[in-house]
Design a protein around this motif. Structure first.
Motif, PDB file in Angstrom:
ATOM      1  N   HIS A  17       0.829  -1.199   0.000  1.00  0.00           N
ATOM      2  CA  HIS A  17       0.000   0.000   0.000  1.00  0.00           C
ATOM      3  C   HIS A  17       0.871   1.259   0.000  1.00  0.00           C
ATOM      4  N   HIS A  18       0.420   2.242  -0.768  1.00  0.00           N
ATOM      5  CA  HIS A  18       1.070   3.560  -0.788  1.00  0.00           C
ATOM      6  C   HIS A  18       0.052   4.598  -0.334  1.00  0.00           C
ATOM      7  N   LEU A  19       0.405   5.357   0.688  1.00  0.00           N
ATOM      8  CA  LEU A  19      -0.509   6.364   1.214  1.00  0.00           C
ATOM      9  C   LEU A  19      -0.549   7.579   0.305  1.00  0.00           C
ATOM     10  N   LEU A  20      -1.731   8.131   0.107  1.00  0.00           N
ATOM     11  CA  LEU A  20      -1.914   9.343  -0.690  1.00  0.00           C
ATOM     12  C   LEU A  20      -2.096  10.530   0.242  1.00  0.00           C
ATOM     13  N   VAL A  21      -1.308  11.568   0.007  1.00  0.00           N
ATOM     14  CA  VAL A  21      -1.402  12.765   0.850  1.00  0.00           C
ATOM     15  C   VAL A  21      -1.782  13.992   0.049  1.00  0.00           C
ATOM     16  N   ASP A  22      -1.629  13.910  -1.267  1.00  0.00           N
ATOM     17  CA  ASP A  22      -1.920  15.057  -2.118  1.00  0.00           C
ATOM     18  C   ASP A  22      -3.405  15.059  -2.491  1.00  0.00           C
ATOM     19  N   ILE A  23      -4.023  16.223  -2.426  1.00  0.00           N
ATOM     20  CA  ILE A  23      -5.450  16.343  -2.738  1.00  0.00           C
ATOM     21  C   ILE A  23      -5.745  15.900  -4.163  1.00  0.00           C
ATOM     22  N   GLN A  24      -4.864  16.241  -5.090  1.00  0.00           N
ATOM     23  CA  GLN A  24      -5.072  15.857  -6.487  1.00  0.00           C
ATOM     24  C   GLN A  24      -5.079  14.340  -6.631  1.00  0.00           C
ATOM     25  N   GLU A  25      -4.160  13.667  -5.941  1.00  0.00           N
ATOM     26  CA  GLU A  25      -4.125  12.205  -6.002  1.00  0.00           C
ATOM     27  C   GLU A  25      -5.414  11.599  -5.452  1.00  0.00           C
ATOM     28  N   LEU A  26      -5.849  12.091  -4.310  1.00  0.00           N
ATOM     29  CA  LEU A  26      -7.054  11.558  -3.683  1.00  0.00           C
ATOM     30  C   LEU A  26      -8.282  11.789  -4.553  1.00  0.00           C
ATOM     31  N   GLU A  27      -8.350  12.962  -5.188  1.00  0.00           N
ATOM     32  CA  GLU A  27      -9.484  13.244  -6.069  1.00  0.00           C
ATOM     33  C   GLU A  27      -9.449  12.357  -7.310  1.00  0.00           C
ATOM     34  N   PHE A  28      -8.263  12.078  -7.818  1.00  0.00           N
ATOM     35  CA  PHE A  28      -8.149  11.274  -9.030  1.00  0.00           C
ATOM     36  C   PHE A  28      -8.538   9.819  -8.763  1.00  0.00           C
ATOM     37  N   PHE A  29      -7.960   9.229  -7.719  1.00  0.00           N
ATOM     38  CA  PHE A  29      -8.234   7.823  -7.438  1.00  0.00           C
ATOM     39  C   PHE A  29      -9.559   7.634  -6.703  1.00  0.00           C
ATOM     40  N   GLY A  30     -10.002   8.659  -5.997  1.00  0.00           N
ATOM     41  CA  GLY A  30     -11.260   8.553  -5.288  1.00  0.00           C
ATOM     42  C   GLY A  30     -11.183   7.734  -4.026  1.00  0.00           C
ATOM     43  N   TYR A  31     -10.008   7.350  -3.643  1.00  0.00           N
ATOM     44  CA  TYR A  31      -9.811   6.550  -2.433  1.00  0.00           C
ATOM     45  C   TYR A  31      -8.320   6.561  -2.089  1.00  0.00           C
ATOM     46  N   GLY A  32      -7.965   5.940  -1.024  1.00  0.00           N
ATOM     47  CA  GLY A  32      -6.578   5.789  -0.626  1.00  0.00           C
ATOM     48  C   GLY A  32      -6.501   4.925   0.615  1.00  0.00           C
ATOM     49  N   PRO A  33      -5.408   4.198   0.816  1.00  0.00           N
ATOM     50  CA  PRO A  33      -4.212   4.158  -0.026  1.00  0.00           C
ATOM     51  C   PRO A  33      -4.434   3.347  -1.300  1.00  0.00           C
ATOM     52  N   ILE A  34      -3.440   3.363  -2.189  1.00  0.00           N
ATOM     53  CA  ILE A  34      -3.509   2.580  -3.416  1.00  0.00           C
ATOM     54  C   ILE A  34      -2.520   1.424  -3.326  1.00  0.00           C
TER      55      ILE A  34
END
Length: 366
Positions: A170-187
């Motif tokens: 798992h890779h944690l998402l901290v950037d708003i753009q990343e979270l908005e793109f994937f719609g979830y986190g971690p990936i």
């Protein structure tokens, strides 16, 4: 070399730079499209010729040293610098440098005392030679995140399945753009992509994913979507489009540009070969060729060999202004994105796919 008049040793200044993505393009991937008006530096109030500037990103997810430069003039003179250390591939982690120093650095802009200056340059040199593994720093907390990965997972970036890349994490998402793109986190990512995502100046997870996709042949946009056909068991993942299963043409488009909506397939067999003596007003498709040594092209991925481009073919003869080419003819291609490419003339094909009957004509029954 001018020195600090009190100690006879040079001084070091911390200089901030933002936005960090433009700074990366400025130092690592020179591009004619870069808007330098958007790039801002924060310098200290005064400096002297011979002083060193440590250029540090101030807005990146993890602050990083980009380059160390030596100034030729004092703060009242014109700008003139030479690279003293770097530029560093993907940056050097400021946190790793501070770890070597045993103390945090002040915020840029700042001027260090001479003793701290010498220690900082030594720490930067040591970090360049032997970068600190990101897992020892773990600035996002990925190592501490031990949630198990579900079976039948695939890497969200390169797309490899567990049977191709057996270790997924798992890779944690901290950037708003990343979270908005994937719609979830971690990936879920493979170990190779995980290391890439933890470089000091790393691409975002979505940018890395699109980095495995071809650039748009028509406008050179980076974000191209994969086109899937049929009826999958679940919704398509980020960056993937569903096109149904109806087919009115033998050509199956694999990609669609997210910017200009151009659709294409990477399979050359769907496009009819063209001769090299075609008129220069004919729009064609071709693949870029390797750039000869000593010939500068300022476009990183935009000019990588084998990439498909759409434009007009324009072969050129020997030129006294291009000595590196020798006496050979070089094959230029004026892309629809306005850039000039070198192409392999054997890859010239029609810009639009042809029908099956055109590509595979029936034999004459007579």
């Amino acid at each position: 070399m001018p020195d600090d008049p009190e100690t006879g040793r040079r001084r070091v200044h911390l200089v901030g730079v933002a936005p960090w993505r433009q700074a990366v393009d400025f130092y690592y991937n020179p591009d004619d499209d870069l808007d330098l008006d958007d790039l801002g530096f924060t310098f200290p109030a005064r400096w002297a010729a011979g002083d060193l500037f440590v250029i540090v990103t101030t807005d990146s997810p993890a602050s990083a040293v980009v380059v160390v430069e030596e100034t030729h003039h004092d703060s009242t003179g014109p700008d003139s610098y030479d690279q003293y250390l770097g530029p560093f591939d993907d940056g050097l982690s400021v946190r790793a440098v501070e770890r070597r120093l045993g103390t945090p650095l002040p915020s840029a802009p700042a001027t260090l005392d001479t003793a701290s200056s010498e220690r900082l340059i030594a720490a930067i040199s040591a970090e360049e030679k032997s970068p600190t593994p990101w897992r020892e720093l773990d600035e996002r907390g990925c190592v501490a995140h031990s949630e198990p990965v579900e079976p039948y997972s695939r890497c969200a970036c390169c797309g490899k399945w567990a049977d191709e890349e057996p270790v997924l994490v798992h890779h944690l998402l901290v950037d708003i753009q990343e979270l908005e793109f994937f719609g979830y986190g971690p990936i879920v990512v493979c170990l190779t992509c995980h290391d890439l995502l933890h470089r000091p100046l790393a691409p975002s997870s979505d940018d890395l994913m699109f980095g495995f996709r071809p650039l748009c042949p028509r406008c050179s946009a980076i974000r191209t979507c994969q086109v899937d056909r049929g009826f999958p068991a679940g919704p398509p993942g980020p960056g993937t489009l569903l096109a149904g299963c109806d087919r009115y043409d033998p050509v199956t488009f694999e990609y669609r540009c997210g910017s200009c909506e151009y659709e294409w397939t990477d399979d050359d067999g769907s496009y009819q070969p063209l001769p090299t003596d075609l008129d220069d007003d004919v729009v064609a498709r071709a693949r870029t060729a390797a750039i000869p040594d000593n010939v500068y092209r300022p476009y990183s991925r935009k000019g990588e060999p084998g990439r498909v481009v759409i434009g007009r073919y324009a072969p050129r003869g020997p030129s006294p202004h291009a000595a590196a080419w020798g006496d050979a003819v070089y094959h230029e291609f004026v892309g629809q994105d306005g850039r000039i490419y070198l192409v392999d003339p054997t890859t010239l094909r029609s810009a639009e796919p042809h029908t099956w009957e055109t590509l595979h004509p029936r034999p004459d029954e007579s």
